[in-house]
Motif scaffolding. Structure first.
Motif, PDB file in Angstrom:
ATOM      1  N   PRO A 131       0.826  -1.211   0.000  1.00  0.00           N
ATOM      2  CA  PRO A 131       0.000   0.000   0.000  1.00  0.00           C
ATOM      3  C   PRO A 131       0.861   1.261   0.000  1.00  0.00           C
ATOM      4  N   ASN A 132       0.311   2.322  -0.592  1.00  0.00           N
ATOM      5  CA  ASN A 132       0.984   3.631  -0.662  1.00  0.00           C
ATOM      6  C   ASN A 132       2.342   3.547  -1.367  1.00  0.00           C
ATOM      7  N   SER A 133       2.475   2.650  -2.303  1.00  0.00           N
ATOM      8  CA  SER A 133       3.791   2.423  -2.921  1.00  0.00           C
ATOM      9  C   SER A 133       3.795   2.871  -4.372  1.00  0.00           C
ATOM     10  N   ILE A 134       5.008   3.110  -4.845  1.00  0.00           N
ATOM     11  CA  ILE A 134       5.283   3.387  -6.259  1.00  0.00           C
ATOM     12  C   ILE A 134       6.436   2.483  -6.656  1.00  0.00           C
ATOM     13  N   ARG A 135       6.195   1.641  -7.638  1.00  0.00           N
ATOM     14  CA  ARG A 135       7.240   0.727  -8.101  1.00  0.00           C
ATOM     15  C   ARG A 135       7.377   0.850  -9.612  1.00  0.00           C
ATOM     16  N   TRP A 136       8.432   0.239 -10.165  1.00  0.00           N
ATOM     17  CA  TRP A 136       8.729   0.360 -11.593  1.00  0.00           C
ATOM     18  C   TRP A 136       8.935  -1.021 -12.196  1.00  0.00           C
ATOM     19  N   THR A 137       8.500  -1.157 -13.408  1.00  0.00           N
ATOM     20  CA  THR A 137       8.778  -2.352 -14.203  1.00  0.00           C
ATOM     21  C   THR A 137       9.325  -1.902 -15.555  1.00  0.00           C
ATOM     22  N   GLN A 138      10.138  -2.752 -16.133  1.00  0.00           N
ATOM     23  CA  GLN A 138      10.703  -2.458 -17.448  1.00  0.00           C
ATOM     24  C   GLN A 138      10.341  -3.557 -18.420  1.00  0.00           C
ATOM     25  N   GLN A 139      10.078  -3.145 -19.641  1.00  0.00           N
ATOM     26  CA  GLN A 139       9.771  -4.096 -20.696  1.00  0.00           C
ATOM     27  C   GLN A 139      11.062  -4.707 -21.199  1.00  0.00           C
ATOM     28  N   ALA A 140      11.074  -6.029 -21.315  1.00  0.00           N
ATOM     29  CA  ALA A 140      12.264  -6.702 -21.828  1.00  0.00           C
ATOM     30  C   ALA A 140      12.559  -6.222 -23.244  1.00  0.00           C
ATOM     31  N   LEU A 141      13.817  -6.105 -23.576  1.00  0.00           N
ATOM     32  CA  LEU A 141      14.215  -5.550 -24.856  1.00  0.00           C
ATOM     33  C   LEU A 141      13.840  -6.484 -26.000  1.00  0.00           C
TER      34      LEU A 141
END
Length: 441
Positions: free
Chosen positions: A163-173
């Motif tokens: 909760p109350n979080s901000i996370r990041w994901t990246q698309q595989a190249l």
């Protein structure tokens, strides 16, 4: 008449005799010729028979000539097969070389494309910021969303995870399906208010007062601290940073200084205990920020840092980081034959504080390599002599120019001085100390 007739008769008789003689002579000569021809034809027959033996006129000669023809035909066929095989081998080698060149070009092209994708300005397009839906309950979150949309960065609202979080994901190249091959970054931000921090402090204090283990959770607890503990236990390798927002009212000074000091003194120890516990046991850092604008700036800075990380990791692969091209990098290029190592040794001495290029050159001129200096240290009996080994080396400074007129410049002589015991002691500590945390100054 009789005479004439007699002459004619004589002439005729004479001619007849001549003709008879000629006939006889011709007959005799023809006989001789026949005899000679027969005598000449005898050796011709022998030579013809010899040619028949070689050329194949006789029966035996035909068999010999046939064998030779068959042998020559086999040799020609064998030679043709050899030439064909050699030509085929050359063609295969040429095809292999061509295929190898094509593969090398393809590999270089893929490497160039991958390098281009790893550049920060391109890699940031593959990052997606996942914002927890709880943060949208605060009206100030619109500042964050507007800035992300203005930068044209991808973001997504989700209702799962911490909760109350901000996370990041990246698309595989180099993937076409966006739902697969998604890599999650290890950085996670947890945005809370000051009141929620106090709740976390009280929750931690309650657990501690009941003699529970540090970091233990209750089954029915619903505080943010318990959610954080569960998330860190469930997902290994995550680096969580807590951003505590202090309201503008608190920042503007709605509390007077006495009330603020009293408020801080009451919660200071408990808050400090929680911060130390989070830092030591869970590797969670806490930052205090004022308002959503500073939170947005922190999110943007962290997003840019994540976009630069793959390219920096790729550029940091060389074994010797100081062997870089270009004077801007302040490095020295070392060739395979060792050319440039002396300059590297000079640069290593020059990295010490308050060491000029002339002083470093004096040390490296006397001892062209670190091994020679270490050997000189080992040959001295006492520690004091080792520390003062380089103190008496002469340092020749650069020439000084002094302008005495518009078109006249006087160049002064070079000034000589000693290295001194202070630099000699620092160089000795640099090469002989076993303590990695020792201060050289």
């Amino acid at each position: 008449m009789s005479a004439v007739h007699r002459a004619n008769a004589w002439e005729i008789s004479d001619s007849e005799n001549d003709e008879s003689d000629d006939i006889k002579a011709s007959s005799s000569s023809s006989c001789v010729i026949l005899v000679q021809n027969t005598s000449i034809n005898e050796p011709n027959t022998s030579s013809a028979s010899a040619r028949a033996d070689d050329g194949g006129i006789s029966a035996d000669g035909v068999q010999i000539s046939g064998r030779r023809r068959r042998r020559r035909r086999e040799e020609v066929l064998e030679e043709l097969e050899t030439r064909t095989a050699a030509k085929e081998r050359r063609r295969e080698e040429k095809d292999k070389l061509k295929q190898k060149k094509l593969q090398e070009q393809l590999r270089r092209k893929e490497a160039a494309e991958r390098l281009n994708l790893l550049k920060p300005e391109n890699f940031i397009k593959s990052l997606t910021a996942h914002i927890h839906a709880v943060l949208l309950q605060d009206a100030g979150c619109d500042v964050l969303l507007r800035n992300l949309d203005g930068l044209q960065w991808r973001n997504r609202i989700e209702n799962q995870g911490l909760p109350n979080s901000i996370r990041w994901t990246q698309q595989a190249l180099q993937t076409e399906d966006e739902d697969k091959n998604v890599i999650e970054e290890d950085q996670v931000l947890m945005v809370i208010s000051h009141n929620e921090l106090e709740d976390m402090v009280m929750s931690h204090k309650t657990v501690t007062n009941q003699s529970a283990l540090i970091g233990d959770m209750y089954e029915g607890a619903e505080s943010l601290l318990d959610h954080l503990y569960k998330y860190l236990t469930r997902t290994a390798g995550k680096v969580v940073t807590i951003l505590v927002m202090i309201s503008h009212q608190q920042r503007s000074g709605s509390w007077d200084e006495d009330d603020l000091d009293l408020h801080l003194s009451q919660h200071h120890l408990d808050t400090e205990e929680l911060l130390v516990h989070l830092q030591l046991y869970w590797n969670v850092a806490v930052h205090f920020l004022f308002g959503w604008q500073e939170v947005t700036d922190h999110v943007i800075a962290l997003t840019k840092a994540l976009s630069k990380r793959p390219y920096k990791a790729l550029c940091g692969d060389p074994d010797l980081g100081f062997c870089m091209d270009g004077s801007w990098s302040a490095g020295v290029r070392v060739d395979r034959d060792g050319h440039g190592l002396a300059q590297v040794w000079t640069r290593q001495i020059q990295q010490l504080n308050r060491v000029s290029p002339a002083m470093a050159k004096a040390v490296t001129s006397a001892y062209p390599s670190p091994s020679l200096l270490l050997k000189a240290y080992e040959e001295l009996p006492s520690e004091e002599e080792r520390r003062r080994l380089l103190a008496d080396l002469t340092v020749v400074g650069g020439a000084k120019e002094r302008r005495v007129g518009p078109d006249l410049t006087v160049v002064g002589g070079a000034k000589e001085r000693r290295v001194g015991p202070e630099l000699a002691g620092r160089v000795h500590r640099l090469l002989t100390s076993q303590n990695p945390h020792l201060l050289l100054d």
